[in-house]
Design an enzyme around this catalytic site. Structure first.
Site, short mmCIF file in Angstrom:
data_model
loop_
_atom_site.label_atom_id
_atom_site.label_comp_id
_atom_site.label_asym_id
_atom_site.label_seq_id
_atom_site.Cartn_x
_atom_site.Cartn_y
_atom_site.Cartn_z
N THR A 58 0.84 -1.20 0.00
CA THR A 58 0.00 0.00 0.00
C THR A 58 0.88 1.25 0.00
O THR A 58 0.69 2.17 -0.81
CB THR A 58 -0.95 -0.01 1.21
OG1 THR A 58 -1.69 -1.22 1.19
CG2 THR A 58 -1.91 1.17 1.19
N ARG A 107 -2.15 5.49 7.25
CA ARG A 107 -2.52 4.17 7.80
C ARG A 107 -2.27 4.24 9.29
O ARG A 107 -1.19 4.68 9.72
CB ARG A 107 -1.70 3.05 7.17
CG ARG A 107 -1.88 1.74 7.91
CD ARG A 107 -1.24 0.58 7.21
NE ARG A 107 -1.97 0.21 6.01
CZ ARG A 107 -1.73 -0.90 5.31
NH1 ARG A 107 -0.78 -1.75 5.70
NH2 ARG A 107 -2.43 -1.18 4.23
C1 NCD Z 1 -3.99 -5.74 3.89
C2 NCD Z 1 -4.09 -4.78 5.04
O1 NCD Z 1 -3.11 -4.15 5.45
O2 NCD Z 1 -5.21 -4.65 5.52
N1 NCD Z 1 -2.82 -5.62 3.16
C3 NCD Z 1 -2.80 -4.70 2.13
O3 NCD Z 1 -2.90 -3.53 2.34
N2 NCD Z 1 -2.72 -5.19 0.88
C4 NCD Z 1 -4.29 -7.14 4.24
C5 NCD Z 1 -3.53 -7.82 5.35
O4 NCD Z 1 -2.63 -7.24 5.96
O5 NCD Z 1 -3.84 -8.98 5.60
#
Ligand code: NCD
Length: 338
Positions: A58, A107
């Protein structure tokens, strides 16, 4: 309706026309996303990538998306390296970063953190995952992938059967996915998980309220039947202590090539937001040989769809083509199998 200057906080904010438009912009951006063309439309713009939880795809795909449009990115990773450990509020951090950047991606381990940041920010804020709540841009990536994969098979999203498998309680990508795909018509959602990790009603009700079928299963045999898309997810072991009975139930839901061949339609598309847990094995590596496994096409798609999002909220979705040139550097990428 997504417009210039908007925040992106939840998958619930998108309507069908937003998704069709984003997919169209993303497909026009594909050659730039792959580095076959160069675009300088966001030259001078700065994006702040605030990642207070682990991330690989991400964070990097947001950075790549902004850079491919000609902008620059600033990263901060981990709570420990920021003033939040000195007692600063998220709202103050947001106001400060607004003076340094034109868009903020965040995030954070707390649900609603992106909303709080958006409340204090003077620039658009994009939720890159807020605890166990939502991950709207992963859902955009997933939607874009589903639409391309189904189209290649001569199928449509409307009327399809989408299986969502794994940790549906703590897996935030599943919450955003069901909300986003609910803007389409006549979907059958098949939710397959250990009982203790069922999807919270707050999310599955979004689909029910829009008239979709939502069926809950506890076995792969029942849950994979009729699937057009199988979306597997990782058990979020960083968010809860998995007890032995739940672990046993989860082990019975591992998707590998044998289970896939036994229970799923031959042309079902397999997705997973990644990372897959290699030790637990919820998505077997023996699936890598099957063309059905679209997980790396899915990760690639994260760049053009995030570019489309930036282009839309920064107001260049209709003009970027005027800024496209040929790269001065030779592209060297080996071809991938499936
Ligand atoms: C996900 C997340 O961080 O929610 N990963 C991502 O962003 N592709 C899924 C996960 O961590 O399992």
């Amino acid at each position: 309706m997504l417009e210039i200057g908007h925040d992106v906080l939840t998958a619930r904010q998108f309507d069908r026309s937003d998704l069709i438009r984003l997919a169209d912009v993303a497909s026009r951006l594909e050659p730039i996303a792959r580095g076959e063309k160069v675009c300088r439309v966001l030259e001078g713009a700065v994006m702040a990538n605030l990642f207070f939880e682990p991330s690989t795809r991400t964070r990097i795909s947001f950075g790549t998306a902004f850079a491919r449009l000609g902008g620059s990115g600033l990263d901060t990773t981990g709570l420990a390296m920021t003033s939040l450990v000195k007692g600063e509020s998220l709202a103050d951090t947001a106001r400060v970063i607004s003076g340094y950047a034109d868009v903020i991606v965040v995030r954070h381990p707390t649900p609603e953190a992106a909303k709080i940041i958006a409340g204090g920010a003077l620039v658009p804020v994009i939720n890159g995952g807020d605890g166990e709540a939502e991950h709207p841009t992963q859902a955009l990536t997933d939607f874009y992938t589903i639409s391309r994969e189904l189209k290649a098979l001569g199928k449509e999203i409307d009327g399809s059967t989408i299986v969502i498998l794994g940790d549906l309680r703590y897996g935030r990508t599943t919450h955003s996915l069901i909300a986003l795909m609910s803007v389409f018509e006549n979907i059958t959602f098949q939710l397959v998980s250990p009982e203790a990790l069922s999807m919270p009603d707050a999310y599955s009700d979004i689909a029910r309220e829009r008239g979709h079928r939502v069926n809950v299963f506890r076995t792969l045999e029942e849950g994979l039947a009729g699937a057009d898309v199988i979306y597997a997810t990782r058990y979020q072991s960083e968010r809860f202590q998995i007890d032995p009975s739940v672990r046993e139930a989860a082990e019975r839901l591992r998707l590998d090539a044998t289970a896939f061949r036994a229970h799923a339609p031959e042309d079902a598309v397999i997705l997973h937001p990644l990372p897959r847990d290699e030790v637990f094995g919820e998505l077997g590596t023996d699936l890598d040989r099957l063309p059905n496994l679209a997980v790396f096409r899915q990760t690639d798609n994260g760049v053009p769809i995030r570019m489309a999002l930036f282009a839309t909220i920064l107001g260049v979705a209709d003009t970027f083509e005027q800024w496209v040139t040929e790269p001065a550097w030779p592209l060297r990428r080996r071809s991938a199998n499936p």
